[in-house]
Design a protein around this motif. Structure first.
Motif, PDB file in Angstrom:
ATOM      1  N   GLN A   4       0.818  -1.209   0.000  1.00 40.97           N
ATOM      2  CA  GLN A   4       0.000   0.000   0.000  1.00 40.97           C
ATOM      3  C   GLN A   4       0.860   1.271   0.000  1.00 40.97           C
ATOM      4  O   GLN A   4       0.342   2.380  -0.007  1.00 40.97           O
ATOM      5  N   GLY A   5       2.180   1.088   0.000  1.00 40.56           N
ATOM      6  CA  GLY A   5       3.070   2.243  -0.047  1.00 40.56           C
ATOM      7  C   GLY A   5       3.347   2.864   1.302  1.00 40.56           C
ATOM      8  O   GLY A   5       3.887   3.967   1.391  1.00 40.56           O
ATOM      9  N   LYS A   6       2.997   2.159   2.407  1.00 40.63           N
ATOM     10  CA  LYS A   6       3.248   2.669   3.747  1.00 40.63           C
ATOM     11  C   LYS A   6       4.465   1.966   4.347  1.00 40.63           C
ATOM     12  O   LYS A   6       4.831   0.873   3.915  1.00 40.63           O
ATOM     13  N   ALA A   7       5.066   2.604   5.350  1.00 40.62           N
ATOM     14  CA  ALA A   7       6.205   1.984   6.032  1.00 40.62           C
ATOM     15  C   ALA A   7       5.768   0.659   6.649  1.00 40.62           C
ATOM     16  O   ALA A   7       4.733   0.598   7.319  1.00 40.62           O
ATOM     17  N   ILE A   8       6.541  -0.390   6.440  1.00 47.06           N
ATOM     18  CA  ILE A   8       6.194  -1.707   6.976  1.00 47.06           C
ATOM     19  C   ILE A   8       6.403  -1.705   8.492  1.00 47.06           C
ATOM     20  O   ILE A   8       7.373  -1.125   8.992  1.00 47.06           O
ATOM     21  N   SER A   9       5.486  -2.318   9.224  1.00 45.60           N
ATOM     22  CA  SER A   9       5.554  -2.308  10.691  1.00 45.60           C
ATOM     23  C   SER A   9       6.539  -3.350  11.212  1.00 45.60           C
ATOM     24  O   SER A   9       6.915  -4.285  10.509  1.00 45.60           O
ATOM     25  N   HIS A  10       6.944  -3.170  12.469  1.00 44.39           N
ATOM     26  CA  HIS A  10       7.835  -4.146  13.118  1.00 44.39           C
ATOM     27  C   HIS A  10       7.186  -5.533  13.102  1.00 44.39           C
ATOM     28  O   HIS A  10       7.849  -6.534  12.814  1.00 44.39           O
ATOM     29  N   ARG A  11       5.910  -5.571  13.447  1.00 48.87           N
ATOM     30  CA  ARG A  11       5.207  -6.854  13.530  1.00 48.87           C
ATOM     31  C   ARG A  11       5.150  -7.537  12.167  1.00 48.87           C
ATOM     32  O   ARG A  11       5.317  -8.758  12.076  1.00 48.87           O
ATOM     33  N   ASN A  12       4.926  -6.765  11.130  1.00 50.17           N
ATOM     34  CA  ASN A  12       4.863  -7.339   9.787  1.00 50.17           C
ATOM     35  C   ASN A  12       6.215  -7.931   9.383  1.00 50.17           C
ATOM     36  O   ASN A  12       6.282  -9.002   8.755  1.00 50.17           O
ATOM     37  N   ILE A  13       7.298  -7.258   9.744  1.00 51.38           N
ATOM     38  CA  ILE A  13       8.636  -7.782   9.449  1.00 51.38           C
ATOM     39  C   ILE A  13       8.829  -9.121  10.146  1.00 51.38           C
ATOM     40  O   ILE A  13       9.327 -10.087   9.555  1.00 51.38           O
ATOM     41  N   GLN A  14       8.422  -9.212  11.411  1.00 47.01           N
ATOM     42  CA  GLN A  14       8.552 -10.466  12.153  1.00 47.01           C
ATOM     43  C   GLN A  14       7.747 -11.582  11.502  1.00 47.01           C
ATOM     44  O   GLN A  14       8.220 -12.724  11.382  1.00 47.01           O
ATOM     45  N   LEU A  15       6.528 -11.250  11.073  1.00 50.32           N
ATOM     46  CA  LEU A  15       5.669 -12.262  10.444  1.00 50.32           C
ATOM     47  C   LEU A  15       6.242 -12.734   9.119  1.00 50.32           C
ATOM     48  O   LEU A  15       6.153 -13.919   8.785  1.00 50.32           O
ATOM     49  N   ARG A  16       6.843 -11.811   8.361  1.00 53.00           N
ATOM     50  CA  ARG A  16       7.436 -12.200   7.071  1.00 53.00           C
ATOM     51  C   ARG A  16       8.646 -13.117   7.273  1.00 53.00           C
ATOM     52  O   ARG A  16       8.862 -14.047   6.504  1.00 53.00           O
ATOM     53  N   ILE A  17       9.405 -12.863   8.310  1.00 54.08           N
ATOM     54  CA  ILE A  17      10.547 -13.737   8.602  1.00 54.08           C
ATOM     55  C   ILE A  17      10.054 -15.135   8.970  1.00 54.08           C
ATOM     56  O   ILE A  17      10.606 -16.146   8.505  1.00 54.08           O
ATOM     57  N   SER A  18       9.004 -15.204   9.787  1.00 54.93           N
ATOM     58  CA  SER A  18       8.431 -16.510  10.154  1.00 54.93           C
ATOM     59  C   SER A  18       7.890 -17.229   8.926  1.00 54.93           C
ATOM     60  O   SER A  18       8.004 -18.458   8.801  1.00 54.93           O
ATOM     61  N   HIS A  19       7.288 -16.465   8.011  1.00 56.96           N
ATOM     62  CA  HIS A  19       6.775 -17.049   6.761  1.00 56.96           C
ATOM     63  C   HIS A  19       7.898 -17.738   5.984  1.00 56.96           C
ATOM     64  O   HIS A  19       7.741 -18.891   5.538  1.00 56.96           O
TER      65      HIS A  19
END
Length: 301
Positions: free
Chosen positions: A213-228
């Motif tokens: 969406q063009g917004k700064a990625i959140s800390h939580r989203n970064i953690q979830l992507r790493i787990s993915h």
């Protein structure tokens, strides 16, 4: 506004504007002091902060310890109290610091968990060229390449990257800035991601890592992507940002033996902190360094 609230507000302003502490650090100080004040209200008949004794502080810390709070958290709360009371003494509202002689109970520090080099290679062997894949690959490569903390990575701006020199300006704890190298593979991954980023950056943000969406990625989203990617790449143990930081520090130290360089990479003000990120014996390494390096030797009296 009562005296306690006035004093606390003045102290927090001092941290923000004179000491220039980060918003997160100020929030931690405020949370610790608010918790202490709430405990005083509930258990000490709303005792004024300026009337607290060493015995009262010790009671609070003992209660938190019995509730299972870790030593590091207790140390931080004591540090918050010491800082507040030092401020009160400086402004002549108190003559002594009731928290100055209290130490949190020590606890055993287990060695940090790391991924071995083969596992890291497996994790980073990510195929695909869509926006999300390119972004996540750049995030993972940069975590392992430079040993960043989660907040440091999330706060990187495009303008912090010197592509010609493969250097990165990082703002760490206490708003301290350091410049560190970026590995060639991480640099390639960032350049590939930047091609995709330009298509979603509708808000013209300087923040490096963005969402679709063009917004700064959140800390939580970064953690979830790493787990993915940990699950997708078949890594048998959990992976999180600090484990990649541990792995970076451990692998670099094992290869180089240069404790001081690892300290600079990690942004530690004290070399003893670097021990937390290694499997090697800090005291031996520091002793060898201090005996061998001509600029580290102590002058004989």
């Amino acid at each position: 506004m009562n005296t306690n609230k006035i004093d606390l507000a003045a102290f927090l302003d001092y941290l923000r504007y004179e000491r220039r502490y980060s918003p997160l650090t100020c929030e931690n100080y405020q949370r610790d002091l608010d918790q202490f004040q709430l405990w005083l209200t509930e258990h000490k008949d709303s005792l004024d902060l300026n009337q607290v004794t060493e015995f009262v502080v010790r009671q609070w810390i003992t209660k938190l310890h019995r509730q299972g709070l870790k030593s590091r958290s207790l140390q931080r709360k004591l540090s918050s109290l010491r800082s507040f009371y030092r401020y009160q003494i400086k402004h002549k509202r108190l003559s002594s610091n009731p928290a100055i002689d209290i130490r949190a109970p020590k606890e055993h520090k287990p060695l940090p968990q790391t991924l071995d080099i083969e596992m890291v290679s497996q994790l980073l062997d990510i195929k695909g060229d869509d926006f999300i894949t390119a972004r996540d690959r750049a995030i993972l490569e940069l975590f392992y390449s430079s040993g960043l903390r989660l907040a440091e990575l999330a706060g990187i701006a495009v303008s912090d990257i010197n592509a010609d020199e493969a250097l990165l300006r990082v703002t760490g704890k206490g708003n301290k800035t350091r410049v560190i190298p970026v590995g060639s593979k991480a640099m390639v991954a960032i350049q590939e991601y930047l091609q995709h980023r330009s298509l979603v950056n509708r808000l013209s943000l300087d923040t490096l890592f963005l969402s679709k969406q063009g917004k700064a990625i959140s800390h939580r989203n970064i953690q979830l992507r790493i787990s993915h990617w940990q699950m997708k790449q078949g890594i048998p143990q959990s992976v999180h940002p600090h484990k990649l930081r541990h792995s970076f520090a451990s692998h670099l130290l094992q290869s180089s033996g240069d404790l001081r360089a690892v300290q600079e990479f990690l942004g530690h003000s004290d070399i003893s902190s670097t021990q937390v990120y290694t499997h090697l014996d800090y005291q031996h390494l520091a002793s060898v360094y201090d005996k061998a390096h001509p600029r580290a030797r102590k002058k004989k009296k």
